[in-house]
Design a protein around this motif. Structure first.
Motif, PDB file in Angstrom:
ATOM      1  N   PHE A   1      48.590  49.971  51.466  1.00  0.00           N
ATOM      2  CA  PHE A   1      47.606  48.910  51.652  1.00  0.00           C
ATOM      3  C   PHE A   1      46.178  49.434  51.619  1.00  0.00           C
ATOM      4  CE2 PHE A   1      51.081  46.204  52.430  1.00  0.00           C
ATOM      5  CZ  PHE A   1      50.626  44.888  52.423  1.00  0.00           C
ATOM      6  N   MET A   2      45.985  50.721  51.880  1.00  0.00           N
ATOM      7  CA  MET A   2      44.642  51.280  51.735  1.00  0.00           C
ATOM      8  C   MET A   2      44.202  51.235  50.274  1.00  0.00           C
ATOM      9  SD  MET A   2      41.873  52.595  52.843  1.00  0.00           S
ATOM     10  CE  MET A   2      42.180  53.088  54.539  1.00  0.00           C
ATOM     11  N   ASP A   3      45.131  51.536  49.362  1.00  0.00           N
ATOM     12  CA  ASP A   3      44.823  51.458  47.930  1.00  0.00           C
ATOM     13  C   ASP A   3      44.579  50.014  47.506  1.00  0.00           C
ATOM     14  OD1 ASP A   3      45.412  54.361  46.856  1.00  0.00           O
ATOM     15  OD2 ASP A   3      47.035  53.866  48.218  1.00  0.00           O
ATOM     16  N   LEU A   4      45.345  49.071  48.060  1.00  0.00           N
ATOM     17  CA  LEU A   4      45.111  47.656  47.781  1.00  0.00           C
ATOM     18  C   LEU A   4      43.730  47.235  48.259  1.00  0.00           C
ATOM     19  CD1 LEU A   4      48.429  45.727  48.573  1.00  0.00           C
ATOM     20  CD2 LEU A   4      47.250  45.885  46.374  1.00  0.00           C
ATOM     21  N   LEU A   5      43.330  47.725  49.422  1.00  0.00           N
ATOM     22  CA  LEU A   5      42.003  47.399  49.954  1.00  0.00           C
ATOM     23  C   LEU A   5      40.916  47.855  48.989  1.00  0.00           C
ATOM     24  CD1 LEU A   5      40.038  46.464  52.137  1.00  0.00           C
ATOM     25  CD2 LEU A   5      40.353  48.678  53.274  1.00  0.00           C
ATOM     26  N   LYS A   6      41.031  49.076  48.464  1.00  0.00           N
ATOM     27  CA  LYS A   6      40.040  49.588  47.516  1.00  0.00           C
ATOM     28  C   LYS A   6      39.988  48.712  46.260  1.00  0.00           C
ATOM     29  CE  LYS A   6      40.702  54.376  49.057  1.00  0.00           C
ATOM     30  NZ  LYS A   6      41.206  55.724  48.668  1.00  0.00           N
ATOM     31  N   ALA A   7      41.166  48.315  45.759  1.00  0.00           N
ATOM     32  CA  ALA A   7      41.217  47.469  44.567  1.00  0.00           C
ATOM     33  C   ALA A   7      40.578  46.109  44.833  1.00  0.00           C
ATOM     34  CB  ALA A   7      42.658  47.293  44.105  1.00  0.00           C
ATOM     35  N   PHE A   8      40.871  45.515  45.981  1.00  0.00           N
ATOM     36  CA  PHE A   8      40.304  44.206  46.310  1.00  0.00           C
ATOM     37  C   PHE A   8      38.788  44.280  46.454  1.00  0.00           C
ATOM     38  CE2 PHE A   8      44.555  42.954  48.425  1.00  0.00           C
ATOM     39  CZ  PHE A   8      45.042  42.510  47.210  1.00  0.00           C
ATOM     40  N   VAL A   9      38.281  45.377  47.011  1.00  0.00           N
ATOM     41  CA  VAL A   9      36.832  45.538  47.156  1.00  0.00           C
ATOM     42  C   VAL A   9      36.174  45.613  45.779  1.00  0.00           C
ATOM     43  CG1 VAL A   9      35.019  47.109  47.924  1.00  0.00           C
ATOM     44  CG2 VAL A   9      36.926  46.596  49.439  1.00  0.00           C
ATOM     45  N   VAL A  10      36.778  46.370  44.861  1.00  0.00           N
ATOM     46  CA  VAL A  10      36.247  46.459  43.494  1.00  0.00           C
ATOM     47  C   VAL A  10      36.204  45.075  42.854  1.00  0.00           C
ATOM     48  CG1 VAL A  10      36.696  47.327  41.165  1.00  0.00           C
ATOM     49  CG2 VAL A  10      36.925  48.852  43.136  1.00  0.00           C
ATOM     50  N   TRP A  11      37.287  44.323  42.976  1.00  0.00           N
ATOM     51  CA  TRP A  11      37.352  42.987  42.375  1.00  0.00           C
ATOM     52  C   TRP A  11      36.375  42.032  43.046  1.00  0.00           C
ATOM     53  CZ3 TRP A  11      40.823  40.608  38.677  1.00  0.00           C
ATOM     54  CH2 TRP A  11      41.571  41.539  37.954  1.00  0.00           C
ATOM     55  N   THR A  12      36.165  42.196  44.341  1.00  0.00           N
ATOM     56  CA  THR A  12      35.211  41.337  45.053  1.00  0.00           C
ATOM     57  C   THR A  12      33.796  41.577  44.548  1.00  0.00           C
ATOM     58  OG1 THR A  12      36.602  41.347  47.048  1.00  0.00           O
ATOM     59  CG2 THR A  12      34.298  40.697  47.313  1.00  0.00           C
ATOM     60  N   ILE A  13      33.441  42.842  44.337  1.00  0.00           N
ATOM     61  CA  ILE A  13      32.102  43.178  43.837  1.00  0.00           C
ATOM     62  C   ILE A  13      31.893  42.589  42.450  1.00  0.00           C
ATOM     63  CG2 ILE A  13      30.603  45.065  43.108  1.00  0.00           C
ATOM     64  CD1 ILE A  13      31.883  46.763  45.328  1.00  0.00           C
ATOM     65  N   VAL A  14      32.893  42.737  41.577  1.00  0.00           N
ATOM     66  CA  VAL A  14      32.778  42.183  40.223  1.00  0.00           C
ATOM     67  C   VAL A  14      32.695  40.655  40.284  1.00  0.00           C
ATOM     68  CG1 VAL A  14      33.927  41.931  37.989  1.00  0.00           C
ATOM     69  CG2 VAL A  14      33.969  44.139  39.172  1.00  0.00           C
ATOM     70  N   ALA A  15      33.506  40.036  41.131  1.00  0.00           N
ATOM     71  CA  ALA A  15      33.475  38.576  41.274  1.00  0.00           C
ATOM     72  C   ALA A  15      32.119  38.114  41.785  1.00  0.00           C
ATOM     73  CB  ALA A  15      34.584  38.116  42.218  1.00  0.00           C
ATOM     74  N   LEU A  16      31.508  38.895  42.681  1.00  0.00           N
ATOM     75  CA  LEU A  16      30.175  38.547  43.192  1.00  0.00           C
ATOM     76  C   LEU A  16      29.137  38.601  42.076  1.00  0.00           C
ATOM     77  CD1 LEU A  16      28.206  37.956  45.494  1.00  0.00           C
ATOM     78  CD2 LEU A  16      28.098  40.431  45.939  1.00  0.00           C
ATOM     79  N   ILE A  17      29.200  39.634  41.240  1.00  0.00           N
ATOM     80  CA  ILE A  17      28.258  39.754  40.121  1.00  0.00           C
ATOM     81  C   ILE A  17      28.421  38.580  39.156  1.00  0.00           C
ATOM     82  CG2 ILE A  17      27.626  41.155  38.116  1.00  0.00           C
ATOM     83  CD1 ILE A  17      28.451  43.613  39.755  1.00  0.00           C
ATOM     84  N   ILE A  18      29.683  38.244  38.828  1.00  0.00           N
ATOM     85  CA  ILE A  18      29.936  37.122  37.920  1.00  0.00           C
ATOM     86  C   ILE A  18      29.439  35.815  38.533  1.00  0.00           C
ATOM     87  CG2 ILE A  18      31.743  35.758  36.805  1.00  0.00           C
ATOM     88  CD1 ILE A  18      33.357  38.333  36.536  1.00  0.00           C
ATOM     89  N   THR A  19      29.646  35.657  39.835  1.00  0.00           N
ATOM     90  CA  THR A  19      29.190  34.441  40.522  1.00  0.00           C
ATOM     91  C   THR A  19      27.673  34.309  40.457  1.00  0.00           C
ATOM     92  OG1 THR A  19      31.068  34.527  42.049  1.00  0.00           O
ATOM     93  CG2 THR A  19      29.172  33.193  42.706  1.00  0.00           C
ATOM     94  N   ILE A  20      26.967  35.416  40.664  1.00  0.00           N
ATOM     95  CA  ILE A  20      25.505  35.390  40.585  1.00  0.00           C
ATOM     96  C   ILE A  20      25.055  35.011  39.172  1.00  0.00           C
ATOM     97  CG2 ILE A  20      23.426  36.823  40.702  1.00  0.00           C
ATOM     98  CD1 ILE A  20      24.783  38.410  42.938  1.00  0.00           C
ATOM     99  N   ILE A  21      25.735  35.564  38.156  1.00  0.00           N
ATOM    100  CA  ILE A  21      25.396  35.224  36.768  1.00  0.00           C
ATOM    101  C   ILE A  21      25.614  33.739  36.513  1.00  0.00           C
ATOM    102  CG2 ILE A  21      26.059  35.570  34.363  1.00  0.00           C
ATOM    103  CD1 ILE A  21      26.723  38.462  35.090  1.00  0.00           C
ATOM    104  N   ILE A  22      26.725  33.204  37.029  1.00  0.00           N
ATOM    105  CA  ILE A  22      27.023  31.780  36.831  1.00  0.00           C
ATOM    106  C   ILE A  22      25.968  30.915  37.506  1.00  0.00           C
ATOM    107  CG2 ILE A  22      28.653  29.941  37.414  1.00  0.00           C
ATOM    108  CD1 ILE A  22      30.905  31.922  37.006  1.00  0.00           C
ATOM    109  N   ILE A  23      25.561  31.305  38.720  1.00  0.00           N
ATOM    110  CA  ILE A  23      24.545  30.540  39.448  1.00  0.00           C
ATOM    111  C   ILE A  23      23.225  30.518  38.685  1.00  0.00           C
ATOM    112  CG2 ILE A  23      23.133  30.503  41.540  1.00  0.00           C
ATOM    113  CD1 ILE A  23      25.530  31.555  43.070  1.00  0.00           C
ATOM    114  N   LYS A  24      22.925  31.631  38.005  1.00  0.00           N
ATOM    115  CA  LYS A  24      21.661  31.748  37.282  1.00  0.00           C
ATOM    116  C   LYS A  24      21.687  31.080  35.905  1.00  0.00           C
ATOM    117  CE  LYS A  24      19.553  34.176  40.441  1.00  0.00           C
ATOM    118  NZ  LYS A  24      18.357  33.643  41.173  1.00  0.00           N
ATOM    119  N   LEU A  25      22.838  30.560  35.491  1.00  0.00           N
ATOM    120  CA  LEU A  25      22.910  29.907  34.186  1.00  0.00           C
ATOM    121  C   LEU A  25      21.994  28.682  34.149  1.00  0.00           C
ATOM    122  CD1 LEU A  25      26.753  29.971  33.387  1.00  0.00           C
ATOM    123  CD2 LEU A  25      24.960  31.369  32.328  1.00  0.00           C
TER     124      LEU A  25
END
Length: 254
Positions: free
Chosen positions: A11-35
């Motif tokens: 689950f520690m490895d899962l946590l690292k993967a989820f954090v990576v995906w959360t950061i990418v999702a945050l960046i995509i969300t910011i881009i969408i908001i700025k459209l």
């Protein structure tokens, strides 16, 4: 049945993967908001046409060297130098490989841990967990194979589903037409994680182990939220739930 720590299952490895995906999702969300609002409105007015245009742009960004004609069209449409697409290709490709690579490694660690338990003594719970971890492992593998194919072959995107973006003060919903290996790879990974979580939840509920059952249930809910299109909220919830599981270091019987 064998009692095992959830942290030992990976689950520690899962946590690292989820954090990576959360950061990418945050960046995509910011881009969408700025459209621009005009662009969002045009997507609503022509969802299928917008989806096809996005699919072509995505494939050009992923591998501009394999699509010179689409690259020229994108250059004329956006007025951007071709060199920029090669820079974007490096950023996007490395991001995709990092995301699905982290998902693959975490799923492999989870699968190996559960497989060891399953070989030591088979039960309904660890059989379900093994099936779930196998599905979770297959998803990122499929996505990485798809990324490699897109990078080295002239793939023509086929789009049959429209694109949709909903901007709401409470949430952001986005239905984006990614290539099917990425889409189904992500779905398989999330479904596999949810099935594995359900297998871990059953013995925790039976044993009235509330400190274990609650974060595992939240993890499943986060996977469901991500599957319906609210990636940022879903992965954030899964990151928090997995972090709690790792910190508490509880055990379950499988």
């Amino acid at each position: 049945m064998v009692r095992v720590s959830l942290s030992d299952l990976g689950f520690m490895d899962l946590l690292k993967a989820f954090v990576v995906w959360t950061i990418v999702a945050l960046i995509i969300t910011i881009i969408i908001i700025k459209l621009p609002k005009q662009l969002v409105a045009s997507i609503d007015n022509n969802p299928l046409g917008s989806a096809r245009a996005f699919a072509e742009l995505f494939i050009v960004v992923v591998s501009p060297w394999m699509h010179p004609q689409l690259l020229a069209e994108a250059y004329e449409l956006l007025g951007l130098p071709p060199q920029l697409f090669y820079i974007l290709a490096g950023v996007v490709d490395s991001t995709l490989i990092t995301m699905f690579g982290a998902a693959l490694l975490s799923s492999l660690r989870l699968w190996l841990g559960i497989l060891t338990l399953w070989r030591g003594g088979r039960s309904i719970a660890n059989t379900i967990a093994l099936a779930g971890s196998s599905i979770a492992l297959a998803g990122p593998a499929l996505a990485l194979i798809g990324i490699l194919i897109m990078m080295v072959t002239d793939v023509t995107p086929v789009v049959t589903q429209g694109m949709r973006i909903v901007l709401n003060p409470l949430f952001i919903f986005a239905s984006i037409p990614l290539p099917w290996p990425l889409t189904y790879g992500t779905i398989l990974w999330l479904v596999g994680v949810a099935v594995t979580g359900a297998a871990l939840l059953i013995p925790a509920v039976r044993g009235l182990d509330i400190p274990t059952a609650v974060p595992v249930a939240v993890l499943i809910i986060g996977a469901a939220i991500s599957l319906i299109g609210m990636a940022l909220v879903g992965f954030l919830v899964m990151s928090i739930a997995t972090g709690i599981i790792v910190i508490m270091n509880r055990g379950v019987e499988l």
